[in-house]
Write a protein that holds these residues in place. Structure first.
Motif, PDB file in Angstrom:
ATOM      1  N   UNK A 117     120.340   5.617  49.178  1.00 61.50           N
ATOM      2  CA  UNK A 117     120.191   4.592  47.908  1.00 61.50           C
ATOM      3  C   UNK A 117     118.887   3.598  48.316  1.00 61.50           C
ATOM      4  N   UNK A 118     118.177   3.360  47.256  1.00 62.41           N
ATOM      5  CA  UNK A 118     116.928   2.070  47.423  1.00 62.41           C
ATOM      6  C   UNK A 118     117.652   0.956  47.075  1.00 62.41           C
ATOM      7  N   UNK A 119     117.839  -0.282  47.826  1.00 66.25           N
ATOM      8  CA  UNK A 119     118.489  -1.197  47.548  1.00 66.25           C
ATOM      9  C   UNK A 119     117.466  -2.323  47.058  1.00 66.25           C
TER      10      UNK A 119
ATOM     11  N   UNK B 288     115.785  -6.693  43.349  1.00 62.85           N
ATOM     12  CA  UNK B 288     117.042  -6.300  44.289  1.00 62.85           C
ATOM     13  C   UNK B 288     117.735  -5.261  43.297  1.00 62.85           C
ATOM     14  N   UNK B 289     118.273  -3.983  43.909  1.00 65.24           N
ATOM     15  CA  UNK B 289     118.782  -2.993  42.980  1.00 65.24           C
ATOM     16  C   UNK B 289     120.278  -2.761  43.193  1.00 65.24           C
ATOM     17  N   UNK B 290     120.851  -3.673  43.677  1.00 65.28           N
ATOM     18  CA  UNK B 290     122.489  -3.745  44.037  1.00 65.28           C
ATOM     19  C   UNK B 290     123.277  -3.777  42.664  1.00 65.28           C
TER      20      UNK B 290
ATOM     21  N   UNK C  58     118.970   2.566  51.923  1.00 65.08           N
ATOM     22  CA  UNK C  58     120.141   2.754  52.789  1.00 65.08           C
ATOM     23  C   UNK C  58     120.771   1.397  53.455  1.00 65.08           C
ATOM     24  N   UNK C  59     120.324   0.283  52.981  1.00 63.97           N
ATOM     25  CA  UNK C  59     120.878  -1.003  53.301  1.00 63.97           C
ATOM     26  C   UNK C  59     120.436  -2.052  52.317  1.00 63.97           C
TER      27      UNK C  59
END
Length: 131
Positions: free
Chosen positions: A29-31, A51-53, A105-106
């Motif tokens: 996942x890209x965050x 930010x994609x959270x 990943x983070x």
């Protein structure tokens, strides 16, 4: 992960221009996605990021540096796996190599402050010259 920028060129002050960043090859996942620029003799600076959270991470939020706020806008076309940086009212000081970057990943607070260390994947850059 592959990031490929395009759309750079030579423009005049006051012009508008749009840069593209196509993305592929994700296995995690890209965050955070961001745009940076680097002028000759200067450090690479973050100009925009999203930010994609998800909701548990506070939801989608954006960052724009003070130097471009109100002039540059970052957006996404999910169907085309492409990110854009719309550049309006360009100034000679905007002349730089522009890079897109992904944090995969983070999740990091650095996404919303333009921090380079947030990102682990970078494109090759596209040059914008304003004169």
């Amino acid at each position: 992960v592959q990031l490929v920028e395009s759309g750079g060129g030579s423009v005049e002050p006051g012009d508008s221009h749009r840069l593209s960043c196509s993305e592929s090859g994700y296995t995690n996942v890209a965050y955070c996605m961001g745009w940076f620029r680097q002028a000759p003799g200067k450090e690479r600076e973050g100009v925009a990021a999203i930010f994609l959270g998800g909701p548990f991470l506070g939801g989608r939020r954006s960052f724009h540096s003070d130097s471009v706020k109100g002039r540059f806008t970052m957006s996404q076309d999910n169907a085309k796996n492409t990110w854009y940086l719309q550049l309006n009212n360009l100034e000679p000081a905007d002349t730089a190599m522009y890079y897109c970057a992904a944090a995969v990943g983070h999740a990091s607070d650095g996404c919303l402050s333009g921090s380079r260390s947030t990102y682990n994947y970078w494109g090759q850059g596209t040059q914008v010259t304003v004169s």
